[in-house]
Motif scaffolding. Structure first.
Motif, PDB file in Angstrom:
ATOM      1  N   THR A  29       0.796  -1.355  -0.056  1.00  0.00           N
ATOM      2  CA  THR A  29       0.025   0.034   0.074  1.00  0.00           C
ATOM      3  C   THR A  29       0.915   1.253  -0.137  1.00  0.00           C
ATOM      4  OG1 THR A  29      -1.738  -1.275   1.338  1.00  0.00           O
ATOM      5  CG2 THR A  29      -1.802   1.277   1.186  1.00  0.00           C
ATOM      6  N   VAL A  30       1.871   1.337   0.836  1.00  0.00           N
ATOM      7  CA  VAL A  30       2.704   2.454   0.811  1.00  0.00           C
ATOM      8  C   VAL A  30       3.527   2.702  -0.713  1.00  0.00           C
ATOM      9  CG1 VAL A  30       5.081   3.322   1.961  1.00  0.00           C
ATOM     10  CG2 VAL A  30       3.050   2.396   3.311  1.00  0.00           C
ATOM     11  N   SER A  49       5.586  14.940  -0.666  1.00  0.00           N
ATOM     12  CA  SER A  49       6.832  13.941  -0.166  1.00  0.00           C
ATOM     13  C   SER A  49       6.886  13.696   1.199  1.00  0.00           C
ATOM     14  CB  SER A  49       7.972  14.385  -0.753  1.00  0.00           C
ATOM     15  OG  SER A  49       7.989  14.248  -2.301  1.00  0.00           O
ATOM     16  N   GLU A  50       6.782  14.613   1.973  1.00  0.00           N
ATOM     17  CA  GLU A  50       7.119  14.419   3.617  1.00  0.00           C
ATOM     18  C   GLU A  50       5.675  13.889   4.251  1.00  0.00           C
ATOM     19  OE1 GLU A  50       7.863  14.462   7.199  1.00  0.00           O
ATOM     20  OE2 GLU A  50       9.356  14.937   5.566  1.00  0.00           O
ATOM     21  N   SER A  51       4.618  14.067   3.702  1.00  0.00           N
ATOM     22  CA  SER A  51       3.344  13.295   4.180  1.00  0.00           C
ATOM     23  C   SER A  51       3.384  11.892   3.844  1.00  0.00           C
ATOM     24  CB  SER A  51       2.233  14.027   3.324  1.00  0.00           C
ATOM     25  OG  SER A  51       0.963  13.117   3.806  1.00  0.00           O
ATOM     26  N   TRP A  52       3.933  11.629   3.007  1.00  0.00           N
ATOM     27  CA  TRP A  52       4.317  10.122   2.481  1.00  0.00           C
ATOM     28  C   TRP A  52       5.403   9.500   3.376  1.00  0.00           C
ATOM     29  CZ3 TRP A  52       8.519   7.417   0.683  1.00  0.00           C
ATOM     30  CH2 TRP A  52       8.459   6.120   0.377  1.00  0.00           C
ATOM     31  N   ILE A  95      10.554   1.434  -1.863  1.00  0.00           N
ATOM     32  CA  ILE A  95      10.155   2.430  -0.818  1.00  0.00           C
ATOM     33  C   ILE A  95      11.262   3.087  -0.283  1.00  0.00           C
ATOM     34  CG2 ILE A  95       9.439   2.579   1.703  1.00  0.00           C
ATOM     35  CD1 ILE A  95       7.346   0.140   0.992  1.00  0.00           C
ATOM     36  N   MET A  96      12.430   2.364  -0.105  1.00  0.00           N
ATOM     37  CA  MET A  96      13.730   3.102   0.571  1.00  0.00           C
ATOM     38  C   MET A  96      14.113   4.017  -0.289  1.00  0.00           C
ATOM     39  SD  MET A  96      17.158   1.594   1.906  1.00  0.00           S
ATOM     40  CE  MET A  96      18.124   1.229   0.033  1.00  0.00           C
ATOM     41  N   HIS A  97      14.212   3.817  -1.751  1.00  0.00           N
ATOM     42  CA  HIS A  97      14.738   4.806  -2.560  1.00  0.00           C
ATOM     43  C   HIS A  97      13.767   5.742  -2.837  1.00  0.00           C
ATOM     44  CE1 HIS A  97      18.288   2.965  -4.588  1.00  0.00           C
ATOM     45  NE2 HIS A  97      17.975   2.016  -3.804  1.00  0.00           N
TER      46      HIS A  97
END
Length: 464
Positions: free
Chosen positions: A65-66, A91-94, A126-128
């Motif tokens: 989902t993320v 971006s910060e919210s994510w 996700i990390m990238h």
């Protein structure tokens, strides 16, 4: 030479002596070049025969989902020019959502290689996304909900906790249309029936960049079969075998020429400036971080050290050509590939799936390498010409690779440098930095060294 005689000259752990279902124990079986133990399929080579798992089961749905949210929100690189306040806030919210994730249990993942591959793909993407949406002035602390499971999963897979070539290419594809089926199962996907599943930029350009490599892998299946057939004949070693090897090497050259054409065709679907500015920055490794930041994996005592980004140098197919033709260990002149560059090429294998590393290791243990046979047997002009033709085709492939790097990296980098110098004459030092690949290599020197080493492997005919 009989199979028993061949068995007597091989070390007991050699891959040609490994037992397989349906094969009499102790008999040489070069079809183990495509054995299950090496995860090499006779139809699709180093790519899996069926589309990779598209989604993890429900207990890991939060990760999926993320990742979906990042792609659907079209998160932007922090280095993007004219980044809006809305894009920064998105971006910060994510990223806050990522930080608030629980650390999900992983024990059930370890029972399935397919689940582990998908989990590695999802978590590294996700990390990238997390790292490269961060402002360059921010330190890189990878949150525990990502770092802890990623490092554990990577340990099980025996690959580094970073996006690799296999994450972008080998395990990131599906078919556009359903495949035909015969009595043996589904046919391998056609080169024009592929699509990528997950993308950082969401652009067709990024997909075409990945698919160029996927198509090379599929076309390279015939090269793997020709290697196997050649090794069969090398164990026979008679005049008929020599004629067959000659034909196989000529055909191998033709296949590698096709790989060159596929490589150059990437220009039809991937724009160089879009690639350089909007795609390539997403999968840089820590050693190519534009702000030279240290990546800290929170909750991990022993921090990972192998953190180079994905690279075509992580393709086992290209390494297999080198090993089979003896290009990886043959002597070169002083200005060829240096020991450090050899080490760097070996380092790329760390990022390959472990089965593919084993394949290359076993291929290198062949007691009758084709190059040795060509150089040690009595002069055979046709065989020598065929071998040199195969080597020349690999050299041309590397020429094409340099051309693509020039178009997609060196050219845009030069234009960016000129733009910076025009805007700020004091920024000239930026242009003097060594241009690195996403895998952390000194790009130009490395590729030219590999190309020149290949050219020097041509065997000059000797007088009878």
């Amino acid at each position: 030479m009989s199979s028993q005689q061949s068995a007597n000259i091989l070390p007991p752990d050699h891959f040609l002596l490994q037992p397989r279902l349906g094969v009499q124990e102790g008999h040489i079986d070069t079809s183990t070049l495509a054995a299950h133990d090496f995860d090499v399929d006779t139809r699709t080579g180093f790519m899996p025969p069926d589309p990779p798992l598209s989604r993890l089961p429900a207990q890991w749905e939060l990760w999926e989902t993320v990742l979906d949210a990042a792609m659907q929100a079209k998160l932007q690189l922090s280095v993007k020019e004219d980044l809006t306040v809305e894009e920064k806030n998105s971006s910060e919210s994510w990223r806050e959502t990522v930080r608030q994730l629980p650390v999900l249990p992983m024990s059930e993942l370890t029972h399935s290689e397919l689940l582990l591959r998908r989990a590695h793909h999802v978590l590294t993407f996700i990390m990238h996304f997390y790292i490269y949406t961060l402002p360059l002035t921010s330190s890189v602390f990878i949150p525990e909900p990502i770092s802890v499971p990623l490092v554990a999963i990577s340990s099980h897979l025996q690959i580094p906790p970073i996006v690799t070539y296999s994450d972008n290419v080998l395990y990131n594809w599906d078919t556009v249309h359903p495949r035909a089926q015969n009595e043996l199962g589904f046919e391998p996907p056609a080169l024009d029936n592929l699509r990528s599943r997950d993308l950082f930029s969401g652009t067709v350009d990024e997909q075409e960049f990945y698919l160029a490599s996927a198509r090379i892998e599929l076309r390279g299946v015939e090269a793997l079969e020709l290697m196997r057939a050649t090794m069969d004949e090398l164990f026979v070693g008679d005049e008929i075998a020599t004629r067959r090897i000659t034909a196989y090497l000529h055909k191998l050259a033709s296949v590698v020429n096709d790989l060159e054409t596929i490589l150059l065709d990437v220009r039809k679907g991937c724009d160089p400036d879009i690639f350089y500015h909007s795609i390539r920055p997403w999968f840089r490794g820590a050693d190519s971080d534009p702000a030279h930041r240290k990546w800290v994996f929170e909750g991990i005592k022993r921090q990972p050290i192998h953190l180079s980004g994905p690279s075509a140098g992580q393709s086992a197919l290209i390494h297999a050509l080198d090993v089979f033709l003896g290009l990886d260990n043959c002597s070169v002149v002083e200005n060829g590939v240096t020991p450090d560059q050899r080490t760097l090429l070996r380092r790329m294998q760390i990022y390959m799936p472990r089965h593919h590393r084993n394949f290359l290791r076993h291929l290198s243990l062949n007691p009758r390498p084709v190059r040795m046979v060509v150089t040690q047997m009595k002069p055979d002009a046709e065989l020598l010409n065929a071998y040199n033709s195969a080597v020349q085709s690999v050299k041309k492939f590397r020429d094409a690779h340099i051309k693509i790097v020039t178009i997609y990296i060196i050219g845009p980098a030069a234009r960016e440098r000129m733009k910076l110098e025009h805007a700020n004459p004091e920024a000239q030092e930026v242009g003097k930095q060594v241009l690195k690949g996403t895998g952390g290599t000194d790009l130009v020197c490395f590729l030219k060294g590999m190309r020149d080493k290949t050219a020097e492997a041509i065997i000059e005919p000797t007088l009878p």
